[in-house]
Scaffold this active site. Structure first.
Site, mmCIF file in Angstrom:
data_model
loop_
_atom_site.group_PDB
_atom_site.id
_atom_site.type_symbol
_atom_site.label_atom_id
_atom_site.label_comp_id
_atom_site.label_asym_id
_atom_site.label_seq_id
_atom_site.Cartn_x
_atom_site.Cartn_y
_atom_site.Cartn_z
ATOM 1 C CD GLU A 71 28.643 -82.100 -44.348
ATOM 2 O OE1 GLU A 71 28.565 -82.295 -45.387
ATOM 3 O OE2 GLU A 71 29.480 -82.494 -43.550
ATOM 4 C CB CYS A 85 34.078 -88.063 -47.070
ATOM 5 S SG CYS A 85 32.390 -87.255 -47.354
#
Lengths: 632, 632
Positions: A308, A401
């Site tokens: 990421e 998230c």
């Protein structure tokens, strides 16, 4: 409770901050405005959806395992408490303006009570490390997310305190924060820093609400401990954990994008509260790097699915853009802090770019489906079955998230529009609505009529009890802006991105700002190989895209070429300000993947629509691209 | 032991196979040839290096933990036995031609003895699952790699058997294979298939050596069990494990590239041995998909670092090419099997492409450093500190699958050059050297003089005791080939990629093949966005690249534009057949990442070298690219 009615990020009076945000309740959006629609959808659809999903995923039950209200196994990610805390924060910001929302209030109050009950005697509060691995408490800070989770609790408590709701939450947060200070605050004590930064900005905000200096000192200590090799994770390496270089020495954004950006938001907070110009200079350097070579045209960050992460300079693939929603939110938060610290318009430009494109595009029209990764090109033939890169927005994610992060940002969006300084008021984001605030005791009221971002006309009716400067942002994308007061053109040029009108507003005046908003054909920096030979169509703050839905049947999106000069606003049913574009369809002359033969292309004219990127994926799922190759 | 002296992949007499490889000892490379140099380096540098590294990493000690020769902790990856097995295989292939290499023989014999001692009573042999998790044996086939490790053991044993060395190894392998058959071979018994395919091809090869049919049946059963959801891994999903679709129904290569390609090699083996045309048709479909839209110009596979996976069609980024070395090796293995099964030249073309570029480029000039990932563009500013994408070859890797895989391929390279059928001899890969074989009792001797791949002239002195057809491959990259026999031009056109010369060779003849080898300027398929507007320079089977080393000081590689027509062979000291290319340096007119302004480019002429891709990274580490944007 001096912070009452304020929104996210309120520098203290002593902070070295060029601008101060106005109080949250000083800004109201007109119900028809896009921002108000987003907030309404957020409150009525996204927030209840998050609550339902958190319950279904076990995030609340995990805490009930501690209190004994439930029995069974811990469920979901080990840091799932943080999703709950972000949802609490969203509820609190929402309740600040809608105290009558009984559903949100009940969720907030009952969850605050649950948290208070689940909190340990010593203040510790983390369901995973209480239920599953009590023996590993504080032992695995590189991966445990314990401080990250704590930070989100603090931010929820700060929101509740500023909203004047669920006062129990601040007490819970303080008990936990005091434990952190006790354990990690001493210069000669154990070092505490989290592999996932976030607690830094949360501690500063908690300091701002409480005035308790040790929280600020701990945040600063945590920042200064980074880059000394205190964290270790063989799989991911130090950049992923933001522990590869001391913050003061860094000159490149690197590693996990959300972690990097959350950290930088906290660094700005510490810098302004401690007057640390060296820290601020470091953040400016990193901003130049991020926005000079590592940002998508949508304002998104993170070029790599693997880890990421940010990529190399100019490594900005459209199809494999990771462009995590949380990173775009973090960019809004970071840029807002940079704007407050410096007053410089470029930060507002990047905040606006991320908001209207990367952030807005991550939520479905109905507010209950979300992108985690936000590609700029969904290929024909894409296998969209994977949560990692789905072909359409999903209702929830294993790692959830993003959805509650969206909820908390949108619920507090009116806190990101307007600031004051000793001299006057600055309007950074335009929306129909009302601003009622004060500048050093001078009352100001501004009523705005506009349908920005669809058009560039902004009319502001301004009254103020004493002379002051009204500063109106002229976005970086706008090359021609005109302003008039009560119908009389004002011969003013933007200064550093703002048209500044200083005058006596006591009898009221109508300021008309016209921001020219033609279609802009944007080209990438020549080092961005991934989209060489392509253009992106933009208009105002909006980036456009082409969806399969708007192509004739049988046309492969990747075979479409665009005539850059042809784009004009015409419209598509249900989609405002869509563009009509001419181009060609150029099917490949050969199936050969690599050939030395000159391509003999059969070219067919085609006319199609381009729609705002943030609205993509709301019709039949299918290919989409922002950057389109040009004809000829 | 009918298989003695044969190399990798020997279809049985009953197999439905168009071609048969000649025995390993029927082919000898001339010492000055590139292939011989690679094999010499492999034997003298790479193989000893692998042995040293395996010892240092604990791969041998892990087995000694079982035998009691060592005490301590298990070290390295849980599938590290496989690295050892691949090294054994390499040693065996090498010893077949160099039985006097005492070092290699000692390593092979002592390790075979260690394996025999470490093997369980029941035949089980896996150090991790014996030492660390004995209770999990066979319980985690989605991740355990137990069958994968077993497969590499079988391949080592097959190599030893064919080389006539370390006969103990075949006994060890058979005991383990018999255990697999006992446990997983029954149609109504437990299902056994590995999340990492590899054992399928190994079982078929073991069947070929032993004639024991249950090994073949088990391989077939394992292939037919795929795609039924028997494997599960929440993190990676079914495609990663090659369990997302039944093989017979698949029409897209997907998931982890090495796993996909190893599986397909095994599928071909099963198809030819069982005359299963449906299976072969499935593999042909998958080949068309892989080589039609998911292969790099270097022959590499795997567009994504995340999950080491294939990507969407035409998703072929140069900078983030994963292009794992093992995938290129697997592609050679798969294409060799396809070539044998069908006799079609396109498989030889792709074998050659992968061999001379992706495979060859992964090893340093000195044979002791390796790439795991083989990018086609190393960017200026690349952070090369990560094992995942280093800026230069590394001596070893945490997951060390690639170096010993290279060793086993290169050690058996002479087994991939020449085949026979009932009609004659087919030469697929050209190297100076000698082929001495027979075709249905007819002795054939071919002595080849060439410095292919540097030049396209191949002279073959041929004698045969009876008339037969000599088939000479005309590579797909060659648009003009001429052949003469004893100086007389032969008016022959390639048939399906081969020039076929049928005649009486009893008095000997000199065949001169001239493959025109101009510089070819190759363009990508227009759907390959990542390298739009770029060309790659190739010559013969070689792909070229531009390295920072060959640019004037201060020039940023990404600012270089190439004049496609300008490339000519001139040479760089120490680098054969380097090209000289003219172009321009066009530094960006602005630092803006995105701009609507037309780029005003300052262009400076420049002349620089392009070198064979497989030689990159052997000078000062620095940026490199294969695809270069063009001028104008």
């Amino acid at each position: 409770m001096t912070d009452l009615h304020h929104g996210p990020v309120r520098p203290t009076a002593a902070a070295k901050s060029a601008l101060r945000p106005v109080a949250l309740d000083h800004v109201t959006f007109e119900p028809d405005s896009l921002f108000a629609q987003w907030q309404h959808r957020n409150a009525t659809r996204t927030l209840p959806h998050c609550v339902d999903q958190l319950e279904a995923a076990g995030a609340l039950d995990n805490l009930r395992l501690i209190t004994g209200e439930k029995s069974g196994e811990f469920r979901n990610m080990w840091f799932a408490d943080s999703d709950l805390h972000k949802t609490l924060e969203a509820a609190a910001w929402h309740l600040a303006g809608h105290p009558d929302d009984a559903g949100a209030a009940a969720f907030l109050d009952s969850t605050a009570a649950l948290l208070a009950k689940a909190q340990g005697e010593d203040g510790y509060l983390n369901s995973y490390y209480t239920v599953v691995e009590p023996g590993r408490r504080w032992q695995d800070l590189h991966r445990s997310h314990e401080l990250y989770v704590a930070g989100h609790l603090f931010q929820a408590a700060v929101a509740a305190a500023r909203a004047g709701v669920a006062s129990e939450l601040l007490a819970v947060a303080r008990r936990f924060a005091d434990l952190l200070v006790e354990r990690f605050g001493a210069a000669d004590g154990p070092d505490g820093l989290d592999g996932h930064p976030e607690v830094e900005t949360a501690l500063v905000e908690l300091y701002r609400v409480t005035g308790h200096r040790p929280y600020l000192d701990l945040a600063r200590r945590m920042i200064d401990l980074r880059g000394r090799g205190l964290l270790n994770d063989e799989r991911f390496g130090p950049a992923y954990l933001q522990d590869h270089v001391p913050v003061r020495e860094a000159d490149e954004v690197a590693g996990h994008a959300v972690r990097q950006l959350y950290l930088l938001a906290g660094v700005v907070d510490v810098a302004v509260e401690t007057h640390d110009d060296e820290l601020l200079a470091a953040v400016r350097r990193l901003w130049d790097d991020a926005f000079g070579s590592k940002t998508y045209i949508t304002g998104a960050h993170g070029s790599r699915h693997r880890d990421e992460a940010f990529g190399d300079p100019y490594e900005l693939p459209a199809d494999r853009a990771y462009a995590e929603t949380c990173a775009a939110i973090a960019s809004v938060q970071w840029n807002w802090r940079m704007l407050l610290a410096t007053g410089e318009a470029r930060y507002a430009d990047e905040l606006e770019r991320a908001l209207y494109n990367a952030v807005a595009g991550s939520t479905s029209l109905d507010g209950t489906r979300f992108f985690y990764s936000n590609p700029l090109h969904l290929r024909t033939g894409h296998d969209g079955s994977d949560e990692d890169a789905p072909s359409q927005r999903l209702p929830w994610y294993t790692c959830a998230c993003c959805p509650p992060n969206l909820a908390r940002l949108v619920a507090s969006l009116h806190g990101y529009t307007t600031t004051t300084d000793h001299d006057g008021v600055q309007v950074h984001l335009y929306s129909a609505g009302t601003i009622r605030t004060e500048v050093d005791g001078t009352a100001v009221e501004i009523t705005t009529r506009t349908d920005y971002p669809w058009h560039g006309r902004v009319e502001l009716t301004v009254t103020a009890s004493a002379p002051l400067t009204l500063s109106l942002r002229v976005p970086g994308w706008c090359t021609s802006a005109r302003v008039s007061v009560d119908g009389t053109p004002v011969d003013a040029e933007p200064e550093d991105g703002y048209l500044r009108l200083r005058r006596d507003w006591s009898t009221g005046a109508i300021v008309a700002l016209d921001l020219d908003m033609p279609v802009r054909v944007v080209r990438p920096h020549p080092r961005v190989d991934a989209v060489r030979g392509c253009v992106a169509l933009t208009r105002g703050p909006l980036v456009y895209c082409v969806e399969q839905n708007d192509l004739p049947a049988g046309v492969v999106l990747e075979d479409v070429r665009i005539d850059p000069g042809s784009a004009a606003v015409t419209g598509v049913p249900g989609i405002p300000q869509a563009l009509t574009v001419r181009g060609t369809v150029e099917p490949p002359a050969t199936d050969e993947l690599y050939t030395a033969d000159a391509p003999a292309t059969d070219s067919t004219p085609v006319t199609f629509a381009a729609i705002p990127y943030f609205l993509w994926g709301n019709r039949t799922p299918g290919p989409m691209r922002v950057w389109v190759p040009t004809t000829g």
